[in-house]
Design an enzyme around this catalytic site. Sequence first.
Site, mmCIF file in Angstrom:
data_model
loop_
_atom_site.group_PDB
_atom_site.id
_atom_site.type_symbol
_atom_site.label_atom_id
_atom_site.label_comp_id
_atom_site.label_asym_id
_atom_site.label_seq_id
_atom_site.Cartn_x
_atom_site.Cartn_y
_atom_site.Cartn_z
ATOM 1 N N ARG A 73 5.408 6.290 -11.229
ATOM 2 C CA ARG A 73 4.230 6.363 -10.356
ATOM 3 C C ARG A 73 4.520 7.974 -9.807
ATOM 4 N NH1 ARG A 73 4.821 4.255 -6.370
ATOM 5 N NH2 ARG A 73 6.700 2.999 -6.700
ATOM 6 N N TYR A 214 1.110 6.316 -17.732
ATOM 7 C CA TYR A 214 2.348 5.587 -17.369
ATOM 8 C C TYR A 214 1.732 4.432 -16.164
ATOM 9 C CZ TYR A 214 6.828 3.731 -16.483
ATOM 10 O OH TYR A 214 7.752 2.945 -16.453
ATOM 11 N N GLY A 216 1.956 2.269 -13.332
ATOM 12 C CA GLY A 216 1.270 2.353 -11.999
ATOM 13 C C GLY A 216 0.126 3.433 -11.901
ATOM 14 N N HIS A 243 2.273 -6.127 -1.179
ATOM 15 C CA HIS A 243 3.478 -5.836 -2.290
ATOM 16 C C HIS A 243 4.724 -6.944 -2.151
ATOM 17 C CE1 HIS A 243 6.208 -2.471 -4.182
ATOM 18 N NE2 HIS A 243 5.642 -3.395 -4.953
ATOM 19 N N SER A 265 9.911 -0.937 -4.332
ATOM 20 C CA SER A 265 9.884 -0.755 -5.746
ATOM 21 C C SER A 265 11.411 -0.822 -6.315
ATOM 22 C CB SER A 265 9.338 0.175 -6.573
ATOM 23 O OG SER A 265 7.803 0.212 -5.831
ATOM 24 N N CYS A 267 13.914 -2.978 -5.959
ATOM 25 C CA CYS A 267 14.882 -3.518 -5.165
ATOM 26 C C CYS A 267 15.340 -4.849 -5.436
ATOM 27 C CB CYS A 267 14.352 -3.408 -3.814
ATOM 28 S SG CYS A 267 14.515 -1.546 -3.130
ATOM 29 N N THR A 270 11.490 -8.783 -8.653
ATOM 30 C CA THR A 270 11.438 -9.612 -10.091
ATOM 31 C C THR A 270 12.749 -10.518 -10.066
ATOM 32 O OG1 THR A 270 10.409 -7.713 -11.040
ATOM 33 C CG2 THR A 270 10.995 -9.496 -12.527
ATOM 34 N N ASP A 290 5.055 -9.318 -7.948
ATOM 35 C CA ASP A 290 5.094 -8.053 -7.331
ATOM 36 C C ASP A 290 3.597 -7.871 -6.475
ATOM 37 O OD1 ASP A 290 5.609 -5.206 -7.538
ATOM 38 O OD2 ASP A 290 3.718 -4.896 -8.602
ATOM 39 N N ARG A 381 10.485 -0.016 -18.901
ATOM 40 C CA ARG A 381 9.623 -1.225 -18.242
ATOM 41 C C ARG A 381 9.589 -2.139 -19.350
ATOM 42 N NH1 ARG A 381 8.108 -1.451 -12.358
ATOM 43 N NH2 ARG A 381 8.658 0.509 -11.677
HETATM 44 C C1 OXD Z 1 6.257 -0.487 -8.680
HETATM 45 C C2 OXD Z 1 6.026 -1.532 -9.688
HETATM 46 O O1 OXD Z 1 6.653 0.725 -8.809
HETATM 47 O O2 OXD Z 1 6.023 -2.557 -9.587
HETATM 48 O O3 OXD Z 1 6.538 -1.184 -7.399
HETATM 49 O O4 OXD Z 1 5.650 -0.922 -10.806
HETATM 50 MN MN MN Z 2 5.755 -2.971 -7.214
#
Ligand code: OXD
Ligand code: MN
Length: 597
Positions: A73, A214, A216, A243, A265, A267, A270, A290, A381
């Site tokens: 992003r 890409y 996001g 989020h 993001s 951290c 998932t 997410d 990803r």
């Molecule tokens: C982020 C994502 O960058 O979930 O937070 O892709």
């Molecule tokens: Mn995210």
Amino acid sequence: MNSSSAECKHAKLNQWVKEMAETCGPKDIHWCDGSKAEYDRLMKEMVASGATLPLAKRPNCFHFRSDPSDVARVEDRTFISYPEEIEAGPTNNWMHPDQLKATMRDLYKDCMKGRTMYIIPFSMGPIGGPLSKIGIEITDSPYVVCNMHTMTRVSTKVLEVLGADGEYIPCMHSVGAPLEPGQKDVPWPCAPIEQKYISHFPEENLIWSYGSGYGGNALLGKKCLALRIASAMARREGWMAEHMLILRLTSPEGRQFHITGAFPSACGKTNLAMIQPTIPGWKAECIGDDIAWLKIGPDGRLYAINPEAGFFGVAPGTAYDTNPMAMESIKENCIFTNCAVTDDSDVWWEGMGPAPAHAIDWKNKDWTPQSETPAAHPNARFTAPAAQCPMISSDWEKPEGVPIDIFIFGGRRGSVVPLVYEALNWDHGVFLGSTAASETTAANIGAVGNLRRDPFAMLPFCGYNMGDYFQHWFEMGDRLGDKAPKIFYVNWFRKSPEGKFMWPGFGENSRVLKWMCERVAGKAGAADTAIGKLPKPEDMDTGGLNLDPATLKELLTVKPADWKAELPDMEAHFAKFGDRLPPRLAKQLDELKKRLG
Ligand code: OXD
Ligand code: MN
């Protein structure tokens, strides 16, 4: 045009598509139907053009390499556009809508030359559900179409629900790489960084994205719609777009607890969403990893849905020992981006397991374990259908959502912040969310490892002045009253002076979750400290945990001097919001100061 356009009875939508086609000048237009046949055909075309590589080791899986400049992003190129700058607030990039639109209209002019314009009707949340929203993405990227198939619900049914005049969020996207006649396409078309614009016009529920292919930046249902635009809609309409992961934990007695967690993001959201509890008798089910949309239900409790249909997870660090459920979710029907490809046609990334003797890295170069650069990009990803997760909850698509008991905030902090603490009350919880801080990761282009305040993990995703967003949290709490979820703060990432993680993390985090659930159930103890309520070591289930008691004690200790040292940064953080800072937050900071003495 193909047949589906004939099925679109929505005059405003047809008009918008016509206008964008006139502006962008594509060679043809395709209305997507979300079918497997459509996905297969696009993948086949991208294999033939060299944009992607099928993976022999994973059925129906494909690997893409992005342009090396288009890997994450781009927060510096992300704009929240209101007529008045103050409405975007101090944490967002702002440009006046007239100026931003004029600049972008110039960029969009003929930008799809030589390419197909795809029209993607999609739903965030189950199609037709009471919390769901419809978006229409226009894009010139077949990679985006295929990812949207997995990450959202793409279907002609969406057009049926829309009817002749239903509400939808227009999401305009182009990779910004027109093709001259005879010009050969590159595997990953995109525009240079200074021409990338990820723009949001929240007053019009409108998204314009240009120049990046890409995640996001380009899959506009995700960060752009489900967070930035949705957060602004949620404030107007009295709900929340966050989020956050959504997780169900069931105790040995069969009581269900629903947990949402906001973490910046990369951290571990998932991983936590797919936790395998190490404590006997506790069962976890994943609902989302997410984003959560939360609305007060008829019984006065807060209900959450996961608006997405897939996982767009960070690959490096994902392995059978860290996240077996994610590994099981990515065996087939997945899209991989910027991983390494092994000689036997599989993907590999750092932290997945033993390194192959040779691979082709994310930049399409030979790689061996002796290479000095990583094989996979740190923000590589996977795009995986959520339904493929073996622990996906049977209720993950429940249109009305699941009732939330617990909010968790957290971040990556090597020091100061203990393993877990509970907010004293809702206002204090809002204070914890608003001051959340984390060391930066590779999910955004920029320096990695710097500490930044990332309130509610929404810093890059809040579609309006964050001071007003804090106020919205207070107002939601006022409406929820004693039905409000309990709020906790965690830090799995505390390090010893030698630089080793002190807490084992992963499945062992279930011990911390169990303490939270028992706090909700009124069963577990806690000690009052200046920063909130902490478990005493004996309040946590440590049976079978191989952790030195002194380390656990250290993880659950609050050092007032360390926290006093944090105060100037918190004050500076709050000062940025000027008179949009809710007085209730200033009061919380004063009270913390007093408690610290
Ligand atoms: C982020 C994502 O960058 O979930 O937070 O892709
Ligand atoms: Mn995210």
